[in-house]
Design a protein around this motif. Structure first.
Motif, PDB file in Angstrom:
ATOM      1  N   ALA A 344     -10.965 -71.310  -2.383  1.00  0.00           N
ATOM      2  CA  ALA A 344     -11.464 -70.658  -1.167  1.00  0.00           C
ATOM      3  C   ALA A 344     -10.394 -70.794  -0.081  1.00  0.00           C
ATOM      4  CB  ALA A 344     -12.771 -71.294  -0.714  1.00  0.00           C
ATOM      5  N   SER A 345     -10.309 -69.786   0.779  1.00  0.00           N
ATOM      6  CA  SER A 345      -9.313 -69.776   1.850  1.00  0.00           C
ATOM      7  C   SER A 345      -9.959 -70.232   3.155  1.00  0.00           C
ATOM      8  CB  SER A 345      -8.735 -68.365   2.003  1.00  0.00           C
ATOM      9  OG  SER A 345      -8.138 -68.204   3.265  1.00  0.00           O
ATOM     10  N   PHE A 346      -9.397 -71.264   3.754  1.00  0.00           N
ATOM     11  CA  PHE A 346      -9.990 -71.814   4.979  1.00  0.00           C
ATOM     12  C   PHE A 346     -10.038 -70.791   6.113  1.00  0.00           C
ATOM     13  CE2 PHE A 346      -9.810 -74.213   8.971  1.00  0.00           C
ATOM     14  CZ  PHE A 346     -10.927 -75.016   8.828  1.00  0.00           C
ATOM     15  N   PRO A 347      -8.920 -70.111   6.458  1.00  0.00           N
ATOM     16  CA  PRO A 347      -9.011 -69.141   7.577  1.00  0.00           C
ATOM     17  C   PRO A 347      -9.987 -68.005   7.290  1.00  0.00           C
ATOM     18  CG  PRO A 347      -6.843 -69.058   6.494  1.00  0.00           C
ATOM     19  CD  PRO A 347      -7.538 -70.262   5.979  1.00  0.00           C
ATOM     20  N   HIS A 348     -10.027 -67.529   6.046  1.00  0.00           N
ATOM     21  CA  HIS A 348     -10.981 -66.467   5.718  1.00  0.00           C
ATOM     22  C   HIS A 348     -12.412 -66.947   5.913  1.00  0.00           C
ATOM     23  CE1 HIS A 348      -7.543 -64.530   3.640  1.00  0.00           C
ATOM     24  NE2 HIS A 348      -8.201 -63.427   3.896  1.00  0.00           N
ATOM     25  N   MET A 349     -12.677 -68.188   5.516  1.00  0.00           N
ATOM     26  CA  MET A 349     -14.033 -68.716   5.653  1.00  0.00           C
ATOM     27  C   MET A 349     -14.427 -68.842   7.120  1.00  0.00           C
ATOM     28  SD  MET A 349     -14.401 -71.621   2.706  1.00  0.00           S
ATOM     29  CE  MET A 349     -16.053 -71.995   3.244  1.00  0.00           C
ATOM     30  N   VAL A 350     -13.516 -69.315   7.932  1.00  0.00           N
ATOM     31  CA  VAL A 350     -13.826 -69.499   9.359  1.00  0.00           C
ATOM     32  C   VAL A 350     -14.099 -68.145  10.024  1.00  0.00           C
ATOM     33  CG1 VAL A 350     -12.933 -70.307  11.570  1.00  0.00           C
ATOM     34  CG2 VAL A 350     -12.539 -71.657   9.499  1.00  0.00           C
ATOM     35  N   LEU A 351     -13.269 -67.150   9.703  1.00  0.00           N
ATOM     36  CA  LEU A 351     -13.481 -65.819  10.286  1.00  0.00           C
ATOM     37  C   LEU A 351     -14.803 -65.220   9.807  1.00  0.00           C
ATOM     38  CD1 LEU A 351      -9.852 -64.410   9.995  1.00  0.00           C
ATOM     39  CD2 LEU A 351     -11.073 -64.994  12.099  1.00  0.00           C
ATOM     40  N   SER A 352     -15.123 -65.439   8.538  1.00  0.00           N
ATOM     41  CA  SER A 352     -16.395 -64.946   8.011  1.00  0.00           C
ATOM     42  C   SER A 352     -17.570 -65.652   8.680  1.00  0.00           C
ATOM     43  CB  SER A 352     -16.439 -65.165   6.503  1.00  0.00           C
ATOM     44  OG  SER A 352     -17.653 -64.721   5.957  1.00  0.00           O
ATOM     45  N   LEU A 353     -17.422 -66.951   8.919  1.00  0.00           N
ATOM     46  CA  LEU A 353     -18.463 -67.705   9.623  1.00  0.00           C
ATOM     47  C   LEU A 353     -18.677 -67.141  11.020  1.00  0.00           C
ATOM     48  CD1 LEU A 353     -17.931 -71.500   8.823  1.00  0.00           C
ATOM     49  CD2 LEU A 353     -20.074 -70.239   8.706  1.00  0.00           C
ATOM     50  N   PHE A 389      -5.336 -72.420  11.091  1.00  0.00           N
ATOM     51  CA  PHE A 389      -6.429 -73.198  11.683  1.00  0.00           C
ATOM     52  C   PHE A 389      -6.881 -72.650  13.041  1.00  0.00           C
ATOM     53  CE2 PHE A 389      -3.752 -75.897   9.050  1.00  0.00           C
ATOM     54  CZ  PHE A 389      -4.680 -76.378   8.141  1.00  0.00           C
ATOM     55  N   LEU A 390      -6.105 -71.733  13.614  1.00  0.00           N
ATOM     56  CA  LEU A 390      -6.455 -71.216  14.937  1.00  0.00           C
ATOM     57  C   LEU A 390      -7.771 -70.441  14.975  1.00  0.00           C
ATOM     58  CD1 LEU A 390      -2.981 -70.149  16.356  1.00  0.00           C
ATOM     59  CD2 LEU A 390      -4.333 -72.181  16.891  1.00  0.00           C
ATOM     60  N   PRO A 391      -8.218 -69.797  13.864  1.00  0.00           N
ATOM     61  CA  PRO A 391      -9.524 -69.112  13.938  1.00  0.00           C
ATOM     62  C   PRO A 391     -10.678 -70.040  14.331  1.00  0.00           C
ATOM     63  CG  PRO A 391      -8.324 -68.367  11.987  1.00  0.00           C
ATOM     64  CD  PRO A 391      -7.516 -69.482  12.596  1.00  0.00           C
ATOM     65  N   VAL A 392     -10.496 -71.354  14.195  1.00  0.00           N
ATOM     66  CA  VAL A 392     -11.554 -72.291  14.588  1.00  0.00           C
ATOM     67  C   VAL A 392     -11.843 -72.159  16.077  1.00  0.00           C
ATOM     68  CG1 VAL A 392     -12.195 -74.723  14.748  1.00  0.00           C
ATOM     69  CG2 VAL A 392     -10.997 -73.887  12.724  1.00  0.00           C
ATOM     70  N   MET A 393     -10.828 -71.811  16.876  1.00  0.00           N
ATOM     71  CA  MET A 393     -11.041 -71.683  18.319  1.00  0.00           C
ATOM     72  C   MET A 393     -11.933 -70.482  18.637  1.00  0.00           C
ATOM     73  SD  MET A 393      -9.655 -74.368  19.344  1.00  0.00           S
ATOM     74  CE  MET A 393     -10.037 -74.148  21.068  1.00  0.00           C
ATOM     75  N   LEU A 429      -4.945 -79.687  16.525  1.00  0.00           N
ATOM     76  CA  LEU A 429      -4.251 -78.408  16.700  1.00  0.00           C
ATOM     77  C   LEU A 429      -3.117 -78.552  17.719  1.00  0.00           C
ATOM     78  CD1 LEU A 429      -7.263 -75.868  16.810  1.00  0.00           C
ATOM     79  CD2 LEU A 429      -5.737 -76.349  14.894  1.00  0.00           C
ATOM     80  N   ASN A 430      -3.408 -79.232  18.798  1.00  0.00           N
ATOM     81  CA  ASN A 430      -2.402 -79.405  19.845  1.00  0.00           C
ATOM     82  C   ASN A 430      -1.226 -80.228  19.340  1.00  0.00           C
ATOM     83  OD1 ASN A 430      -1.993 -78.562  22.562  1.00  0.00           O
ATOM     84  ND2 ASN A 430      -2.083 -80.725  23.185  1.00  0.00           N
ATOM     85  N   ARG A 431      -1.524 -81.269  18.576  1.00  0.00           N
ATOM     86  CA  ARG A 431      -0.463 -82.115  18.011  1.00  0.00           C
ATOM     87  C   ARG A 431       0.428 -81.297  17.073  1.00  0.00           C
ATOM     88  NH1 ARG A 431       2.377 -86.885  18.659  1.00  0.00           N
ATOM     89  NH2 ARG A 431       3.185 -87.541  16.631  1.00  0.00           N
ATOM     90  N   LYS A 432      -0.190 -80.450  16.267  1.00  0.00           N
ATOM     91  CA  LYS A 432       0.562 -79.598  15.346  1.00  0.00           C
ATOM     92  C   LYS A 432       1.458 -78.642  16.124  1.00  0.00           C
ATOM     93  CE  LYS A 432       1.490 -77.449  11.391  1.00  0.00           C
ATOM     94  NZ  LYS A 432       2.322 -78.064  10.328  1.00  0.00           N
TER      95      LYS A 432
END
Length: 1380
Positions: A344-353, A389-393, A429-432
């Motif tokens: 499963a793709s993390f960014p795809h899942m977050v956008l779908s959520l 990971f930015l889609p989490v925002m 995210l900020n640290r990255k």
């Protein structure tokens, strides 16, 4: 070639024009003249064709077709086609060659309507002479041509275009029988998937109500129990791209089977410990990185469902969580696994959520959702791009609409870590972004400012306490920032390591450990992110390896060991957890010869591990067998620990785990077997016997030849040859019984044993030199009789001298086991010949002194050896009498058991003071494993300086538990000792409070010994009561047995046995629906999920009833077969699913009653008399339609229930079906209705038989034809020949092939002509007839078709009929029942 052909056919055309003009002027043209004219025109071509080589025929035919199609005159084309037809009729040209050339011509276009009509008219005329496979290919070609016609054409040319349809209709005409209709449907379905038929292909007779359904009833409603044996079969596999069931062949399936099975996958995903089954269902391989969008979608939907649950919970509190807390915990584990392995793709899942939650207003569960996302982000952000990971925002903007700052929660509560999850994500995210020098840095959202400020203040504070969750918050927020992370993680590590100066005692002599005794609580570990937990467990493992290399004499701190054990329960950190434990930590510790740490790790595995995957357990077992051969492990305590751990591993193997795991070692079975421990190998054979019985592996077989366990058994007999007592052997599956009878091992007689002991004792007394005595009695190869000699010394002198102690020391732990084995046999002889009275009491006293006073042998080892001996008759009773005396006669062991049970609880993961209780117990009852008692009693007493290995969890009571399991089984096998077993259960049953699988043990025992316990209801009740009552103080009410059973079934009433009514069974089956059992933390439960728990406790209760298995089985079937007010109609398939799960998990007498119900249905008037049922049988057998219209009948209910039961059955249980068909059903089946019912019943399971037990599939295939033969002989008319034949063709081409051709051909040749005609493509003889009669094809094609359509009697194509086939059969209505 072309020049010659040009010359020949131009002459033909010119001659034809001249003759046509002359004859038209002078004579009247007749059919005879026309035929003569055509033959004369073909004269030159006939001569030329005879000279052509075979490989030029196709090229020649293609030129002829091009020549014909180049003509512009329809009359010329018609004449040339007549020539071709005559060439076929006179066997000059093969019809297939002509048809293929015509249909594949590029000039054949629908716009040339006249050519189109003439071409298809010719094909229609000669296609009867083509073999059936050629007809199949031509059908495909014709359909491809028809595809080229536009949807709208002029009505003026419609009639000519329809000539092609006439060819299709002729090919598909059941009466013409040009090819199996099964082939036709296959081609049409390939070209036109469901619902996409071409406008020009009118296939009205390809589909209709009269189909033999190839799918079982309600399949989409059937659900597995995760980690149950049936769940690992192929029945649950889905296509990984469409989530559809993989369906074979073109017989009709229920439409819902073509739908994505999202409900099934979603259900499995919801179950804890289901990830392996999900991978198996979807064919996902962890070695291959493959994204699975359908899995991704279901994970997203499951998160949305969790958000909805959080929103609707009545008592949801963000600080303490709610009942959805376990779901969020599970979701976190699932998401990490599937995203980590890139399924499963993390960014795809977050956008779908984000898309699915937008506008829903679901915010109560937002902190839990962010906690789940934080788990993955914190552990993977360093190795992946920030953009992932930015889609989490975006999700944050949706779920956190507050304009004001969110207040800081109470950090004394564990849920506070979830409240901080979003802030922790922002910090990562900020640290990255900073580390990547990215311009994507996001300012801290205003609503999170207070949270962020709190974390910044806390990280500046250098003194951190363990009274709240501040340390967890800091670990979670800064796990990717080593500068900030080292302080909170350092505090956690220091807490469990203990400071350098503090020391504490462990059990035994001279054993010291670091001083920290309080482990990190589970609440705190749950509050750490996966990344933080990985850091902690890595730190612990590194420290252990470092201490092992340093060979430190200081043992690990109890807090460290307990915390490490708790961390191993997290599946999310498997690579550093249990996988690292087995494949890295253990080998490193062994390599360093750090025996104290090795002992610690084995103790952890024995007493603290939960839900370890079977391949890790078998891998450890292999390690232990290797370890046993190393000289350094030949010391009492470590050898005892290794054997005890191996025994636990062997006896704990699940019945469905044994075959998959041991087949991995078939090339080298020695690695999982003990080279010298007869007891361990016997335990493995008992486990193998139990597993093959419970899974019905050997059902229908009488030999182990060709099975996976043959090499294992032979290797065991090579290592440790032994026999089994007849009462034990009688419980084995028949093939195992046969093996041990064939491999009987001669045993030393009791008389010889007595004689040898006397001889050695005389040597002992006569030898004077101490060194000679020690050497003689301890050297390798000397008879293992020394414990027998010590017995005689105590019997005669009441003392053992110092030399005896030295001999025991010299013999060593490994060799001493053989002495214990011989001593067990000697004891039986001594007690058997004892005069009773004072002498017997003396024997008992000496035996107990050897265990408790002199510490010569531990109780658990001696009992195990006694229980594993193969005594018969009276000697077996004496052996069990000795076991009972050892356990109950003195108070030593009973006191230990009573105190341990009273002072301790099994929920170790909730305790912080285990170590203190453990030490108090060992101070009261110290373990003495190095003959300390004997050393104190010899004269002069010996001062031992024994270095004990650290003991953190174990004691004689816990070591005895797996031995007690075996003892109970041995007592069950011998009827005369039943009362003794009841006494043992009364006094020692409380130990099952600490059994890690008490319900599973009960289930296996009641299942394996069903035949022995059938008439011993009191003993069954006693066994269930003893084990369940031991747990009553540690389980919530209703966790296992139903209230009704506790009230009525637990009370012994010989005169008035309780017989449950239908309501009881309905309520019991109803417990398999979600919700009836108290929820719990499944990580520490015996079972991995609620469904597995519900299934096992239900089966235990049913087997414990004082009711015959047959009656219980019938009562279970009646839950849905009788009208029950407690069973809702709308959920009937779910109830059938539950019954299928339960009844297949019970012994054979419970589920075999279903066969009786099938016989009853087949014998009912509805199926034996066609007048009883006015409609067609296909409507009668359509359970779903009947049920929805309230018109169901018993036969459709039995069909649906049988499908549910057989779907959940093991392949061993299903392997009885061929015998059931041939011996029970075949004599009954005499009508078409009965035959169709049997085909509907068994047909859906052929695919599974083909995959798992091909022999059964072939036997079923033959039985189907034998039943058809009986029906054919007993029925005057057959109304459903076509569906029956389609079904038989399906079996041939999808499953059996030519494997049963010889048996089938003989049967087909005895059938009525109409049936024989339809099945002629299966028989070899019809092929011969077909090829021999091709010459008559063209001449009779039209007339045969006409007579067939007028009479309704099936007629063959003229090119393939012999005289026997043309005999008229009785008028049949089959022409009205033509769908496939």
């Amino acid at each position: 070639m072309e020049t010659q052909l040009q010359s020949i056919f131009e002459d033909v055309v010119v001659t034809r024009v001249f003759k046509s003009w002359f004859i038209a002027e002078m004579f009247l043209d007749t059919p005879e003249n026309e035929r003569t004219k055509l033959i004369s025109c073909l004269g030159a071509f006939r001569q030329y064709w005879g000279t052509l080589p075979q490989d030029s025929h196709e090229q020649c035919m293609q030129w002829i077709v091009r020549f014909v199609h180049s003509q512009h005159s329809p009359k010329r084309i018609s004449f040339l086609y007549d020539c071709l037809a005559m060439a076929v009729e006179t066997s000059l040209l093969p019809p297939r060659l002509v048809c293929v050339a015509l249909i594949s011509s590029d000039s054949l276009e629908w716009e040339r309507t006249r050519l189109w009509a003439l071409t298809f008219k010719l094909i229609r005329k000669i296609i009867g002479g083509v073999d059936y496979k050629g007809v199949r290919d031509l059908l495909k070609a014709v359909l491809d041509k028809i595809q080229t016609i536009p949807i709208t054409v002029s009505s003026a040319i419609l009639k000519q275009l329809l000539a092609a349809r006439e060819v299709v209709e002729y090919i598909l005409d059941r009466n013409a029988c040009l090819l199996p209709a099964y082939f036709a449907v296959t081609e049409i379905r390939k070209l036109y998937p469901e619902g996409q038929l071409s406008h020009w292909v009118n296939v009205f007779h390809l589909k209709g109500p009269h189909d033999i359904r190839n799918s079982f009833v309600g399949r989409c409603s059937l659900l597995p129990v995760v980690n149950n044996s049936g769940a690992i079969c192929n029945s649950w596999k889905l296509d990984p791209t469409t989530l559809r069931f993989p369906l074979r062949g073109m017989l009709p399936y229920d439409k819902d089977l073509f739908e994505p099975q999202t409900g099934l996958l979603r259900y499995v995903l919801e179950q804890p410990y289901s990830r392996e089954m999900v991978c198996n269902m979807l064919g996902l391989n962890k070695q291959q990185k493959q994204r699975c969008p359908v899995l991704e979608e279901q994970l997203v939907d499951l998160v949305v469902y969790a958000m909805e649950r959080s929103e609707t919970e009545e008592h949801f509190d963000a600080d303490i969580g709610g009942t959805s807390q376990l779901l969020w915990q599970h979701l976190s584990s699932q998401l990490i696994f599937f995203v980590l392995f890139q399924f499963a793709s993390f960014p795809h899942m977050v956008l779908s959520l984000h898309q699915k939650l937008a506008g829903r207003g679901l915010i109560k569960g937002r902190d839990h959702l962010m906690w789940v996302l934080l788990q993955f982000i914190s552990g993977s952000i360093q190795k992946n791009a920030l953009a992932d990971f930015l889609p989490v925002m975006k999700l944050f903007d949706l779920l956190y609409p507050e304009k004001e700052c969110i207040p800081v929660p109470d950090i004394s509560k564990p849920q506070s870590t979830h409240s901080f999850a979003m802030t922790c994500i922002w910090i990562h995210l900020n640290r990255k972004a900073q580390n990547d020098n990215s311009k994507l840095q996001i300012p801290i959202p205003h609503s999170l400012k207070l949270h962020h400020e709190f974390l910044q203040q806390s990280v500046r504070n250098k003194t951190l306490g363990m009274t709240d969750y501040k340390i967890a918050l800091l670990c979670n927020a800064y796990s990717t920032n080593s500068d900030c992370f080292s302080l909170p993680m350092g505090v956690l590590v220091e807490t469990i390591y203990g400071n350098g100066s503090m020391r504490i005692n462990l059990p035994g002599t001279s054993c010291m450990a670091s001083g920290s005794v309080t482990p990190l609580p589970m609440n705190l570990l749950d509050s750490l992110t996966v990344h933080a937990k990985m850091s902690l467990i890595h730190s612990i493992a590194t420290r252990v390896i470092k201490l092992a290399h340093a060979k430190s004499s200081l043992a690990l701190a109890p807090a460290l060991v307990e915390t490490y054990s708790r961390l191993l329960v997290y599946m999310e950190i498997e690579s550093l957890g249990i996988k690292g434990f087995i494949s890295q930590l253990l080998p490193n510790v062994f390599k360093s010869h750090a025996w104290g740490i090795l002992h610690t790790l084995l103790e952890m595995f024995s007493y603290r591990m939960h839900h370890i995957q079977p391949h890790y357990r078998v891998q450890l077992l292999s390690h232990l067998h290797s370890l046993a051969a190393v000289p350094q492990t030949n010391q009492n305590q470590l050898h005892l620990c290794v054997e005890s751990t191996a025994l636990r591993l062997i006896t704990a193997l699940g019945s469905s785990e044994v075959q998959p795991q041991f087949t991995r070692f078939l090339n080298d079975p020695k690695t999982v077997l003990s080279a010298e421990s007869e007891e361990l190998n016997r335990a493995l054979i008992l486990t193998l016997a139990r597993a093959t019985h419970v899974t019905d592996f050997f059902t229908g077989s009488d030999s182990i030849q060709g099975t996976w366990c043959k090499d294992i058994l032979q290797t065991i007999m090579g290592f440790t040859p032994h026999n089994w007592a007849s009462h034990t052997l009688s419980c084995f599956p028949a093939p195992l019984q046969a093996f041990f009878k064939q491999n009987n091992v001669p045993q030393e007689s009791r008389f010889n044993l007595k004689k040898n002991v006397e001889e050695e004792y005389r040597k002992w007394k006569s030898m004077a030199n101490e060194n000679d005595i020690i050497t003689h009695f301890s050297m390798q190869g000397s008879p293992p009789l020394f414990l027998c000699l010590l017995w005689k010394m105590l019997l005669e002198t009441d003392r053992i001298n110092q030399i005896g102690f030295r001999v025991l020391e010299r013999i060593g732990a490994r060799a001493l086991v053989a002495h214990v084995r011989t001593f067990a046999d000697f004891l039986v002889y001594e007690f058997s010949t004892s005069a009773g009275g004072q002498q017997l009491n003396k024997c008992i006293e000496i035996l107990n002194d050897m265990v408790w006073k002199y510490n010569i042998v531990t109780l658990d080892r001696l009992i195990l050896c006694l229980a594993m001996r193969s005594h018969e008759g009276n000697e077996a009773q004496v052996c069990y009498f000795i076991i009972q005396l050892l356990l109950l006669k003195p108070n030593d062991f009973r006191n230990r058991v009573n105190d341990f049970v009273k002072e301790n609880a099994p929920e170790h993961w909730l305790q912080s003071d285990w170590h203190n209780k453990h030490m108090n117990y060992h101070k009261k009852y110290p373990e003495k494993l190095y003959f300390e008692g004997l050393a104190e009693q010899v004269s002069p007493p010996l001062q031992l300086q024994t270095q004990y290995l650290p003991i953190y969890f174990g004691n004689v009571c816990l070591r005895f538990l797996p031995v007690f399991d075996i003892v109970i089984h041995r007592f069950l096998e011998l009827l005369p000792v039943s009362k003794s077993l009841e006494t043992l259960l009364d006094h020692l049953g409380g130990l099952y409070k600490f059994h890690d699988r008490p319900v599973t043990y009960l289930y296996n025992t009641l299942h394996y010994y069903e035949r022995h316990l059938r008439d011993r209801t009191n003993l069954k009740r006693k066994l269930v009561h003893a084990i369940m009552s031991s747990l009553k103080d540690n389980r919530t009410p209703g966790w296992c047995l139903s209230e009704t059973y506790i009230k009525f079934g637990m009370n012994p009433r010989e005169d008035n046995v309780w017989i449950p009514d239908d309501t009881y069974y309905c309520k019991l089956i109803g417990r398999l629906s979600p919700g009836p059992f108290p929820n719990c933390d499944w990580r520490f439960n015996e079972f991995p999920n609620p469904a597995a728990h519900a299934l096992h406790v239900t089966c235990v209760e049913l087997m414990a009833l004082a009711v015959p298995g047959k009656d219980v089985g019938n009562a279970l079937l009646n839950v849905v077969l009788k009208s029950q007010p407690l069973v809702p109609r709308e959920n009937i398939t779910a109830w059938m699913n539950a019954i299928g799960l339960v009844i297949t998990a019970l012994p054979e007498p419970y589920w075999i009653v279903l066969h009786d119900r099938i016989v009853s249905v087949l014998s009912s008037p509805a199926l034996t008399s066609e007048r009883e049922w006015a409609g067609n049988p296909f409507a009668l057998l359509d359970f779903t339609a009947c049920h929805q219209s309230y018109s169901e009948m018993n036969c459709s209910y039995v069909l649906a229930l049988t499908h549910a039961v057989w779907h959940h059955s093991s392949i061993g249980q299903l392997s009885l079906i061929p015998k059931f068909l041939s011996e029970t059903l075949k004599p009954i089946v005499q009508t078409e209705f009965q035959l169709l019912y049997v085909y509907h019943l068994v047909g859906p399971f052929l695919q599974r038989f083909q995959q798992e037990r091909t022999r059964c599939m072939l036997e079923i295939g033959v039985a189907f034809y034998e039943m058809l033969q009986a029906v054919d002989q007993h029925s005057q008319h057959l109304s459903y020949m076509d569906p029956i034949c389609d079904f038989l063709y399906h079996i041939k081409y999808m499953y059996t092939g030519d494997s049963v051709k010889e048996q089938v051909e003989k049967i087909i040749m005895t059938l009525r002509p109409a049936m024989k005609l339809r099945l002629r493509f299966i028989t070899h003889s019809s092929m011969i007839e077909t090829s021999s009669s091709a010459a008559a094809a063209a001449a009779a094609a039209a007339s045969s078709a006409a007579s067939a359509s007028s009479s309704g009697t099936p007629q063959p194509p003229p090119s393939s009929l012999s005289s026997s086939n043309t005999a008229a059969s009785p008028p049949s209505s089959s022409s009205q029942h033509t769908p496939i």
